[in-house]
Write a protein that holds these residues in place. Structure first.
Motif, PDB file in Angstrom:
ATOM      1  N   TRP A 124       0.834  -1.205   0.000  1.00 16.33           N
ATOM      2  CA  TRP A 124       0.000   0.000   0.000  1.00 16.33           C
ATOM      3  C   TRP A 124       0.871   1.259   0.000  1.00 16.33           C
ATOM      4  O   TRP A 124       0.495   2.286  -0.580  1.00 16.33           O
ATOM      5  N   ALA A 125       2.050   1.184   0.616  1.00 17.29           N
ATOM      6  CA  ALA A 125       2.929   2.358   0.655  1.00 17.29           C
ATOM      7  C   ALA A 125       3.354   2.776  -0.754  1.00 17.29           C
ATOM      8  O   ALA A 125       3.696   3.945  -0.980  1.00 17.29           O
ATOM      9  N   ASP A 126       3.310   1.848  -1.697  1.00 14.86           N
ATOM     10  CA  ASP A 126       3.646   2.206  -3.080  1.00 14.86           C
ATOM     11  C   ASP A 126       2.661   3.231  -3.642  1.00 14.86           C
ATOM     12  O   ASP A 126       3.013   4.013  -4.520  1.00 14.86           O
ATOM     13  N   ARG A 186       5.702   2.183   9.200  1.00 13.23           N
ATOM     14  CA  ARG A 186       6.889   3.016   8.917  1.00 13.23           C
ATOM     15  C   ARG A 186       7.873   2.247   8.039  1.00 13.23           C
ATOM     16  O   ARG A 186       8.466   2.803   7.117  1.00 13.23           O
ATOM     17  N   LYS A 187       7.993   0.962   8.328  1.00 13.03           N
ATOM     18  CA  LYS A 187       8.898   0.121   7.549  1.00 13.03           C
ATOM     19  C   LYS A 187       8.411   0.029   6.091  1.00 13.03           C
ATOM     20  O   LYS A 187       9.204   0.081   5.149  1.00 13.03           O
ATOM     21  N   MET A 188       7.115  -0.080   5.974  1.00 11.84           N
ATOM     22  CA  MET A 188       6.501  -0.156   4.638  1.00 11.84           C
ATOM     23  C   MET A 188       6.798   1.114   3.838  1.00 11.84           C
ATOM     24  O   MET A 188       7.133   1.065   2.657  1.00 11.84           O
ATOM     25  N   ALA A 189       6.698   2.257   4.520  1.00 10.95           N
ATOM     26  CA  ALA A 189       6.931   3.549   3.850  1.00 10.95           C
ATOM     27  C   ALA A 189       8.396   3.670   3.412  1.00 10.95           C
ATOM     28  O   ALA A 189       8.689   4.068   2.279  1.00 10.95           O
ATOM     29  N   GLN A 190       9.316   3.321   4.323  1.00 15.70           N
ATOM     30  CA  GLN A 190      10.740   3.433   3.979  1.00 15.70           C
ATOM     31  C   GLN A 190      11.103   2.481   2.838  1.00 15.70           C
ATOM     32  O   GLN A 190      11.839   2.851   1.918  1.00 15.70           O
ATOM     33  N   ALA A 192       9.159   1.484   0.470  1.00 17.42           N
ATOM     34  CA  ALA A 192       8.638   2.016  -0.800  1.00 17.42           C
ATOM     35  C   ALA A 192       9.546   3.138  -1.310  1.00 17.42           C
ATOM     36  O   ALA A 192       9.842   3.206  -2.507  1.00 17.42           O
ATOM     37  N   LEU A 193      10.005   4.001  -0.393  1.00 18.27           N
ATOM     38  CA  LEU A 193      10.927   5.064  -0.822  1.00 18.27           C
ATOM     39  C   LEU A 193      12.210   4.436  -1.381  1.00 18.27           C
ATOM     40  O   LEU A 193      12.721   4.880  -2.420  1.00 18.27           O
ATOM     41  N   ASP A 194      12.715   3.419  -0.701  1.00 23.76           N
ATOM     42  CA  ASP A 194      13.947   2.767  -1.167  1.00 23.76           C
ATOM     43  C   ASP A 194      13.787   2.247  -2.603  1.00 23.76           C
ATOM     44  O   ASP A 194      14.711   2.336  -3.405  1.00 23.76           O
ATOM     45  N   ARG A 195      12.612   1.714  -2.883  1.00 20.93           N
ATOM     46  CA  ARG A 195      12.418   1.118  -4.208  1.00 20.93           C
ATOM     47  C   ARG A 195      12.108   2.142  -5.289  1.00 20.93           C
ATOM     48  O   ARG A 195      12.410   1.940  -6.452  1.00 20.93           O
ATOM     49  N   TRP A 196      11.428   3.259  -4.916  1.00 20.78           N
ATOM     50  CA  TRP A 196      10.985   4.207  -5.946  1.00 20.78           C
ATOM     51  C   TRP A 196      11.932   5.386  -6.141  1.00 20.78           C
ATOM     52  O   TRP A 196      11.792   6.138  -7.110  1.00 20.78           O
ATOM     53  N   VAL A 249      16.363   9.080   2.130  1.00 22.33           N
ATOM     54  CA  VAL A 249      16.527   8.592   0.753  1.00 22.33           C
ATOM     55  C   VAL A 249      17.669   7.564   0.724  1.00 22.33           C
ATOM     56  O   VAL A 249      18.648   7.697   1.473  1.00 22.33           O
ATOM     57  N   PRO A 250      17.543   6.543  -0.118  1.00 24.22           N
ATOM     58  CA  PRO A 250      18.513   5.435  -0.108  1.00 24.22           C
ATOM     59  C   PRO A 250      19.805   5.791  -0.830  1.00 24.22           C
ATOM     60  O   PRO A 250      20.152   5.182  -1.836  1.00 24.22           O
TER      61      PRO A 250
END
Lengths: 319, 250
Positions: A124-126, A186-190, A192-196, A249-250
């Motif tokens: 869902w974070a995506d 929070r883990k889900m959000a991070q 998603a940021l890592d992947r996008w 950001v990753p």
């Protein structure tokens, strides 16, 4: 392209460039060099296809949206994307190519769409990350395109930008809510940021020095700002937004440079960029196959609508 | 809590919720882009109606909110018609399902805007504008497909034949409905049945679709909490995050 320009009437070409330099919009019935038309056919149709293919990664979560509010917002957003696709196909059709032809070129692999939509949306974070980062990157590009030299494209961009800014805020809101939530959220959000993050930076295209269409596009003011400049604007805007809600950001090398007033970042993995463009991203085959299937499944409906319209037309003629 | 009114509110709400959900599943699958937009728009209207009705139901319940009612109930607690949970087998099934339900919604909300329950009346009045437009669109498609090509005619006739068994439920009068009908809160089902058939006949005639004459099926109706095999899968997907993270806010 240079070769094609040699075949154009030099006087007309000079008049055309003078109009562009004077910021006079080029309209569908105006004379334009064939290379300018071809460049726009490629760019606007790619943009239209991107809006339409972009409905898929978000459509992936609309049936699993966690609240009535979020379900409605996501549906409205995807509906906006479909609307953007329509404006853009209309703008592209003013260049003398039909929507059917554009769709056929997409299905044949002759036309492209934004490579970013070849990445999956597993959580869902995506939905947050896509709105915040993908729409956020698109806005930076599209704000610039509001001043593009081709009238119908520029006008489509004005409408699109108004809606995209809502999308970006909605995406950011999803991320902010997740960051205020449980550890799992929070883990889900991070994640998603890592992947996008990197795919979003890739949306601006190759470095200016490696961009095949950049220099002529800038001269004709189809593009108003360079890929690298637009990418930097996005980075500068987005890193503080991430930090504000506790995301990182990753990129270990991301840091503020007070002298340049810009963030410094690592270079993009261009091998991945070119690999996904060549068709080897996680979802390339699936995204296109889905569009082809929907189009094929709808053939009998379109045929019926056409047959019915012809019958009605004949009735009117007889009457 | 008036349990009759609560059940009735949920019946109205769940029809919109589940049909809206089915339309949301079809995003990016339309026969062309304009139709994709229109179907999503219809789905959004239905979800808006569901939200208003679920809020009202939640108020009556007093212990839950509308999101719990939408995403947190057991299957047998959903009270929608079987018709709206029928899957998007293809565009023909989708538009037939829509048409049969749109006719019901228009007739029902026309009556309910004069309901003695002020909230039901007000939601019905607002919804009526939306469903009237939905019906105009789905009627036009039934006619186009029925009187389009031989293929589309045969296909849409088959969809009507297969979905017809689920239409009985719309007119089934049970004790809950009967009591509310007497109080002037629920709509008169005999009037609905008459008007529904009149409208369906009118459209079918232009569309050259033959109205099926099928026996009454042995179904435990959706409005009583009995559902088709399709419902479990629908809910598994729709309730996924609520089930996985019951306490989280999104």
């Amino acid at each position: 392209m240079a070769h094609e320009l040699e075949n154009e009437d030099p006087i007309k070409l000079a008049e055309f460039q003078a109009k562009i330099d004077a910021e006079i919009k080029i309209e569908p019935k105006d004379w334009m060099p064939e290379a300018y038309r071809q460049n726009l056919i490629r760019q606007i149709s790619q943009h239209a296809h991107s809006e339409v293919i972009g409905m898929q990664p978000e459509g992936n979560w609309v049936s699993r949206a966690p609240s009535l509010r979020s379900k409605k917002i996501l549906m409205a957003k995807i509906q906006d994307e479909a609307g953007h696709g329509l404006y853009l196909y209309c703008a592209a059709e003013t260049l003398g190519v039909s929507r059917d032809q554009y769709i056929q070129w997409l299905h044949e692999g002759k036309a492209k769409y934004a490579s970013v939509f070849n990445y999956p949306s597993p959580t869902w974070a995506d939905m947050g990350a896509i709105g915040w980062l993908v729409d956020g990157a698109a806005i930076v590009n599209q704000v610039s395109l509001q001043r593009t030299s081709y009238g119908p494209y520029a006008r489509a961009m004005v409408r699109i930008c108004m809606e995209e800014s809502f999308h970006q805020r909605q995406g950011y809101e999803i991320m902010a809510r997740l960051m205020e939530g449980s550890e799992a959220q929070r883990k889900m959000a991070q994640d998603a940021l890592d992947r996008w993050w990197w795919p979003s930076l890739m949306m601006f295209g190759p470095h200016d020095s490696d961009s095949a269409h950049s220099s002529q596009s800038m001269k004709w003011k189809i593009k108003r700002e360079s890929n690298d400049d637009l990418r930097q604007q996005f980075i500068d805007k987005t890193i503080p937004q991430a930090e504000l809600i506790g995301l990182k950001v990753p990129d270990e090398n991301a840091k503020w440079n007070a002298e340049t007033n810009h963030y410094e970042t690592s270079d993009i993995d261009w091998d991945e960029f070119w690999n996904v463009i060549k068709g080897n991203g996680p979802c390339n085959r699936h995204r296109l196959a889905h569009h082809i299937k929907a189009h094929k499944d709808g053939e009998w409906v379109r045929a019926a609508a056409q047959a019915f319209a012809m019958k009605q037309n004949n009735k009117l003629k007889i009457a | 809590m008036n349990t009759d009114l609560y059940k009735y509110t949920l019946r109205l709400a769940d029809n919109s919720l589940i049909l809206g959900h089915r339309l949301s599943e079809y995003i990016s699958c339309g026969p062309f882009l304009e139709e994709d937009l229109a179907l999503t728009n219809t789905g959004l209207d239905l979800l808006g109606q569901a939200e208003a009705l679920l809020k009202y139901a939640a108020e009556q319940n007093g212990t839950v909110d509308e999101d719990y009612l939408a995403f947190g109930r057991e299957e047998y607690e959903y009270a929608n018609f079987h018709l709206v949970e029928y899957p998007n087998e293809d565009y023909g099934y989708l538009i037939t399902r829509q048409f049969l339900m749109d006719v019901f919604n228009v007739v029902n909300y026309t009556l309910l805007k004069d309901s003695k329950d002020a909230m039901i009346a007000s939601i019905a009045a607002k919804s009526l504008k939306e469903v009237t437009y939905h019906l105009r669109r789905s009627s036009e498609w039934m006619i186009r497909l029925g009187d389009g090509t031989q293929e589309s005619h045969d296909k849409i006739q088959e969809c009507v034949n297969h979905l017809w068994m689920y239409t009985d439920e719309m007119f089934d009068l049970d004790e809950v409905h009967e009591r509310l009908q007497k109080e002037g809160i629920a709509s008169d089902l005999s009037v609905i049945k008459k008007q529904w058939h009149a409208k369906v006949d009118e459209v079918f005639e232009i569309a050259t679709i033959i109205k099926p004459e099928l026996p009454k099926y042995s179904l435990v109706y959706g409005k009583d909490g009995g559902h088709t095999d399709f419902m479990g899968y629908l809910l598994a997907e729709m309730q996924f995050l609520k089930n996985r993270f019951p306490k989280e806010v999104w």
